[in-house]
Design a protein around this motif. Structure first.
Motif, PDB file in Angstrom:
ATOM      1  N   GLU B  49       0.843  -1.199   0.000  1.00  0.00           N
ATOM      2  CA  GLU B  49       0.000   0.000   0.000  1.00  0.00           C
ATOM      3  C   GLU B  49       0.883   1.255   0.000  1.00  0.00           C
ATOM      4  OE1 GLU B  49      -0.662  -2.368   2.651  1.00  0.00           O
ATOM      5  OE2 GLU B  49      -1.908  -3.385   1.169  1.00  0.00           O
ATOM      6  N   GLN B  50       1.877   1.223   0.872  1.00  0.00           N
ATOM      7  CA  GLN B  50       2.793   2.381   0.938  1.00  0.00           C
ATOM      8  C   GLN B  50       3.411   2.652  -0.424  1.00  0.00           C
ATOM      9  OE1 GLN B  50       5.219   0.897   4.174  1.00  0.00           O
ATOM     10  NE2 GLN B  50       5.134   2.913   5.153  1.00  0.00           N
ATOM     11  N   ALA B  51       3.867   1.570  -1.054  1.00  0.00           N
ATOM     12  CA  ALA B  51       4.517   1.697  -2.359  1.00  0.00           C
ATOM     13  C   ALA B  51       3.553   2.293  -3.372  1.00  0.00           C
ATOM     14  CB  ALA B  51       5.010   0.330  -2.831  1.00  0.00           C
ATOM     15  N   ALA B  52       2.312   1.788  -3.348  1.00  0.00           N
ATOM     16  CA  ALA B  52       1.328   2.275  -4.306  1.00  0.00           C
ATOM     17  C   ALA B  52       1.050   3.753  -4.078  1.00  0.00           C
ATOM     18  CB  ALA B  52       0.039   1.468  -4.185  1.00  0.00           C
ATOM     19  N   GLU B  53       0.979   4.121  -2.819  1.00  0.00           N
ATOM     20  CA  GLU B  53       0.686   5.517  -2.480  1.00  0.00           C
ATOM     21  C   GLU B  53       1.796   6.439  -2.971  1.00  0.00           C
ATOM     22  OE1 GLU B  53      -0.186   8.078   1.564  1.00  0.00           O
ATOM     23  OE2 GLU B  53      -0.140   5.886   1.667  1.00  0.00           O
ATOM     24  N   LEU B  54       3.022   6.011  -2.732  1.00  0.00           N
ATOM     25  CA  LEU B  54       4.151   6.836  -3.148  1.00  0.00           C
ATOM     26  C   LEU B  54       4.199   6.951  -4.665  1.00  0.00           C
ATOM     27  CD1 LEU B  54       6.599   8.400  -2.114  1.00  0.00           C
ATOM     28  CD2 LEU B  54       7.965   6.368  -2.494  1.00  0.00           C
ATOM     29  N   ARG B  55       3.900   5.837  -5.330  1.00  0.00           N
ATOM     30  CA  ARG B  55       3.894   5.840  -6.785  1.00  0.00           C
ATOM     31  C   ARG B  55       2.890   6.864  -7.310  1.00  0.00           C
ATOM     32  NH1 ARG B  55       3.536   0.155  -7.203  1.00  0.00           N
ATOM     33  NH2 ARG B  55       5.726  -0.350  -6.871  1.00  0.00           N
ATOM     34  N   GLU B  56       1.726   6.849  -6.663  1.00  0.00           N
ATOM     35  CA  GLU B  56       0.662   7.786  -7.016  1.00  0.00           C
ATOM     36  C   GLU B  56       1.167   9.230  -6.849  1.00  0.00           C
ATOM     37  OE1 GLU B  56      -2.951   7.151  -7.449  1.00  0.00           O
ATOM     38  OE2 GLU B  56      -3.058   9.304  -7.835  1.00  0.00           O
ATOM     39  N   GLN B  57       1.815   9.448  -5.682  1.00  0.00           N
ATOM     40  CA  GLN B  57       2.327  10.781  -5.346  1.00  0.00           C
ATOM     41  C   GLN B  57       3.361  11.278  -6.370  1.00  0.00           C
ATOM     42  OE1 GLN B  57       4.502  11.168  -1.650  1.00  0.00           O
ATOM     43  NE2 GLN B  57       2.551  11.332  -0.581  1.00  0.00           N
ATOM     44  N   LEU B  58       4.224  10.371  -6.800  1.00  0.00           N
ATOM     45  CA  LEU B  58       5.319  10.774  -7.688  1.00  0.00           C
ATOM     46  C   LEU B  58       4.895  10.756  -9.152  1.00  0.00           C
ATOM     47  CD1 LEU B  58       8.185   8.726  -6.035  1.00  0.00           C
ATOM     48  CD2 LEU B  58       7.715  11.145  -5.738  1.00  0.00           C
ATOM     49  N   GLY B  59       3.664  10.351  -9.391  1.00  0.00           N
ATOM     50  CA  GLY B  59       3.188  10.319 -10.776  1.00  0.00           C
ATOM     51  C   GLY B  59       3.749   9.151 -11.559  1.00  0.00           C
ATOM     52  N   LEU B  60       4.168   8.084 -10.862  1.00  0.00           N
ATOM     53  CA  LEU B  60       4.790   6.961 -11.558  1.00  0.00           C
ATOM     54  C   LEU B  60       3.782   5.913 -12.005  1.00  0.00           C
ATOM     55  CD1 LEU B  60       7.924   6.485  -9.319  1.00  0.00           C
ATOM     56  CD2 LEU B  60       7.835   7.505 -11.579  1.00  0.00           C
ATOM     57  N   ASN B  61       2.495   6.085 -11.571  1.00  0.00           N
ATOM     58  CA  ASN B  61       1.503   5.121 -12.033  1.00  0.00           C
ATOM     59  C   ASN B  61       0.776   5.601 -13.287  1.00  0.00           C
ATOM     60  OD1 ASN B  61       0.302   7.179 -10.734  1.00  0.00           O
ATOM     61  ND2 ASN B  61      -1.162   5.965  -9.572  1.00  0.00           N
ATOM     62  N   LYS B  62       1.168   6.791 -13.762  1.00  0.00           N
ATOM     63  CA  LYS B  62       0.572   7.290 -14.995  1.00  0.00           C
ATOM     64  C   LYS B  62       1.063   6.467 -16.176  1.00  0.00           C
ATOM     65  CE  LYS B  62       0.659  12.158 -13.654  1.00  0.00           C
ATOM     66  NZ  LYS B  62       1.244  13.433 -14.040  1.00  0.00           N
ATOM     67  N   PRO B  63       0.315   6.487 -17.279  1.00  0.00           N
ATOM     68  CA  PRO B  63       0.842   5.814 -18.467  1.00  0.00           C
ATOM     69  C   PRO B  63       2.154   6.456 -18.906  1.00  0.00           C
ATOM     70  CG  PRO B  63      -1.327   6.784 -18.879  1.00  0.00           C
ATOM     71  CD  PRO B  63      -1.008   7.044 -17.472  1.00  0.00           C
ATOM     72  N   LEU B  64       3.003   5.658 -19.570  1.00  0.00           N
ATOM     73  CA  LEU B  64       4.337   6.140 -19.918  1.00  0.00           C
ATOM     74  C   LEU B  64       4.301   7.434 -20.731  1.00  0.00           C
ATOM     75  CD1 LEU B  64       6.356   2.914 -20.726  1.00  0.00           C
ATOM     76  CD2 LEU B  64       6.652   4.492 -18.821  1.00  0.00           C
ATOM     77  N   PHE B  65       3.312   7.512 -21.640  1.00  0.00           N
ATOM     78  CA  PHE B  65       3.269   8.707 -22.474  1.00  0.00           C
ATOM     79  C   PHE B  65       3.045   9.958 -21.632  1.00  0.00           C
ATOM     80  CE2 PHE B  65       1.069  11.800 -25.228  1.00  0.00           C
ATOM     81  CZ  PHE B  65       2.092  12.002 -26.127  1.00  0.00           C
ATOM     82  N   MET B  66       2.187   9.856 -20.620  1.00  0.00           N
ATOM     83  CA  MET B  66       1.938  11.000 -19.739  1.00  0.00           C
ATOM     84  C   MET B  66       3.200  11.343 -18.949  1.00  0.00           C
ATOM     85  SD  MET B  66      -1.020  11.820 -20.533  1.00  0.00           S
ATOM     86  CE  MET B  66      -1.499  13.051 -19.318  1.00  0.00           C
TER      87      MET B  66
END
Lengths: 299, 314
Positions: B49-66
């Motif tokens: 969960e922590q990892a997912a949250e941080l990913r969200e925060q850093l914008g790393l879960n966006k599609p690659l093009f974004m």
């Protein structure tokens, strides 16, 4: 290119010797330059040491403890010992292997990229040229050290990383030179002649143009080796270099902590070993350019 | 005049594809090849969960093009986000870091350029004589020693053992910073003298073999006049344009010198970011340096066409 009429002045009389190739001609000129020949011998000597070390015939036991920690140079330990009591001389020899291999493998990566992109861009021109020029402009817009650092950082520590990072950052200059040279040759008569007898692009490019620009590769390789050897030291300082085995870079980097304690021999050993070979590559590079670049003939 | 404006405008527009390419390269390196930095930041034992949250925060879960668009946006707005390790705005870190870098690089650059041009004139004037050979050999020898060795040896012996200079550190404000930058400046000058003298010498010698120089000699001018009035004026064109391309590097500071002498400039900042896996700072520095180089290469090209009418525009 093959049949260059070379004039050679011997004393006052001028003889015309026919059918001497650029390479033979260049070799004769290089041979006259005593310092260049000495540099060539030094380079061959280093390569020999590197090969012997790689085959395990020389300094294979560099990890062995031979004496006390930080023993100064003496008759027993010619270049002293390091913190673990290992022989600095053996580490310098093993470092030679690392240095030469870094130069060699980074060349193996950089040269094909440089030749391929430069030749294709120069030969075909048009949008292909635009694309290639754009491509290397992008690469050269990032300072070499930053790109080197970023690639090495992302690939992680290790000697393979050093090869790849250096290979991927050093092809630009070669590509640019080859492109310029190919453009000069593209419209020459001998290529028109080749076209007129119906040769395809591949043959014209590989059989006719490339041999005429190959001297650039030789000159560039000499430069590549010294850049690679010097960069290895910087990567070692950044913690991105060779690990698990001694290299000149790690030895120089160790001196950060050693110099203040008066331990200078590890730094000195690596520096002198590096100085001699980089100097030799420097001089050899200049001499090769003078002897292979036909524009300077007779100057 | 019309054609030269055309050229200049086209050359300026060319910056756009180059910068887009630079952004793409950085994106490939840091967003695609580098993999997931989340565990680097949180440590190995972070929960999913922590990892997912941080990913969200850093914008790393966006599609690659974004994610690529984010890189491009940062290059054009200079908004690089925050550092992962210090949580500061990167743009303000850069403004802070620029001053210490410039206090080191500007004097170093000015001194080394003046010295190397002077030496180059000297060796070109006495070409083929003993002094030419001596200086050339010295240059090539100086170039064969690693940067790191100069820094280590100078810092240890001149600063630490003999106490002639400050070992490391920095203070803001005019007279205060001076003692801290003297030794780094000396090392910078020593490092650049070798390659620069060789380069400038070639530039000058390229002119010496031109026909107009022979004409000047044939008129009966003495060698000094030929050198100073004719050769040097023409040789200054490549020399000046060469110095222009060096300018962006001044802002970026010196990676190794700043890190060894603890000068809080942009170069030192980059090394710190590297050691702490601070991706945003590394990306920002790479983009900034690429913009600097691209812009100054453009200025160099334009200068070339303005100063030297022989250069054909295409």
């Amino acid at each position: 290119m093959e049949q260059v009429l070379a004039k050679q002045t011997i004393g006052d009389s001028e003889k015309v010797i026919k059918g001497k190739s650029l390479w033979i001609d260049a070799w004769y000129r290089l041979k006259r330059d005593k310092i260049a020949v000495a540099s060539l011998i030094i380079v061959i000597f280093y390569i020999l040491i590197a090969v012997l070390s790689a085959c395990g015939l020389l300094a294979a036991n560099w990890a062995e403890e031979v004496g006390p920690s930080y023993a100064a140079p003496s008759a027993d330990y010619w270049l002293g010992t390091d913190i673990f009591g290992r022989s600095v001389l053996r580490k310098v020899i093993h470092g030679t292997q690392v240095a030469i291999s870094v130069g060699f493998f980074s060349s193996i990566i950089a040269i094909p990229i440089g030749i391929a992109l430069g030749a294709v861009a120069g030969y075909f021109g048009g949008w292909i040229d635009e694309l290639v020029v754009w491509f290397y402009t992008v690469f050269s817009s990032i300072p070499g050290i930053m790109l080197l650092m970023s690639i090495a950082f992302i690939l992680g520590k290790g000697i393979t990383t050093v090869y790849i990072a250096l290979g991927l950052t050093t092809w630009i200059g070669l590509a640019r030179l080859i492109r310029g040279e190919v453009i000069k040759h593209r419209d020459r008569e001998y290529i028109q002649a080749a076209s007129s007898i119906g040769l395809g692009h591949g043959r014209k490019l590989f059989k006719h143009i490339l041999p005429n620009v190959s001297h650039i590769v030789i000159i560039n390789t000499s430069l590549q080796f010294q850049v690679a050897i010097k960069s290895e030291v910087i990567l070692s300082y950044l913690g991105l270099g060779v690990s698990g085995q001694p290299s000149w870079g790690t030895m120089i980097d160790d001196a950060k902590l050693e110099l203040a304690r008066g331990v200078w021999w590890q730094l000195a050993g690596a520096t002198v070993a590096m100085f001699v070979v980089v100097l030799a590559f420097n001089i050899l590079g200049d001499a090769l350019r003078d002897s292979l670049d036909p524009k300077l003939k007779g100057k | 005049m019309n054609s030269s404006w055309n050229y200049i405008i086209r050359r300026i527009l060319y910056l756009i594809p180059v910068l887009l390419g630079v952004c793409f390269l950085i994106f490939i390196l840091f967003n695609v090849v580098a993999g997931d930095p989340v565990y680097l930041l949180l440590g190995k034992h972070a929960s999913v969960e922590q990892a997912a949250e941080l990913r969200e925060q850093l914008g790393l879960n966006k599609p690659l093009f974004m994610q690529y668009l984010d890189v491009v946006k940062s290059a054009f707005t200079f908004d690089f986000g925050r550092s992962w390790s210090t949580k500061q705005e990167i743009s303000s870190m850069m403004i802070q870091g620029a001053i210490p870098s410039l206090t080191l690089t500007i004097p170093a650059f000015v001194i080394s350029t003046i010295l190397s041009v002077l030496f180059a004139i000297l060796v070109a004037f006495y070409r083929g004589k003993g002094i030419d050979l001596f200086i050339r050999v010295t240059c090539i020898c100086m170039m064969s020693i690693s940067v790191l060795v100069y820094i280590l040896v100078f810092q240890n012996y001149l600063a630490y053992e003999f106490g002639l200079f400050e070992i490391s550190g920095y203070e803001y404000g005019f007279p205060d910073f001076v003692p801290y930058v003297i030794l780094p400046i000396i090392i910078w000058v020593v490092l650049t003298l070798g390659p620069d003298i060789r380069f400038y010498r070639t530039m000058i010698l390229d002119e010496i073999y031109q026909d107009y120089v022979r004409t000047a000699r044939a008129k009966g001018l003495n060698e000094k006049k030929v050198m100073l009035k004719h050769v040097l004026r023409n040789a200054m064109i490549p020399i000046v344009t060469y110095t222009v391309v060096q300018l962006p590097f001044l802002l970026l500071g010196s990676l190794l010198l700043e890190s060894f002498f603890s000068i809080p400039g942009l170069g030192g900042m980059t090394i710190t970011a590297l050691n702490s896996s601070d991706f945003p700072v590394l990306k920002a520095m790479t983009i900034l340096s690429a913009i600097g180089i691209a812009v100054f290469t453009l200025i160099q090209d334009i200068l070339y066409t303005v100063v030297d009418p022989r250069v054909k525009l295409q």
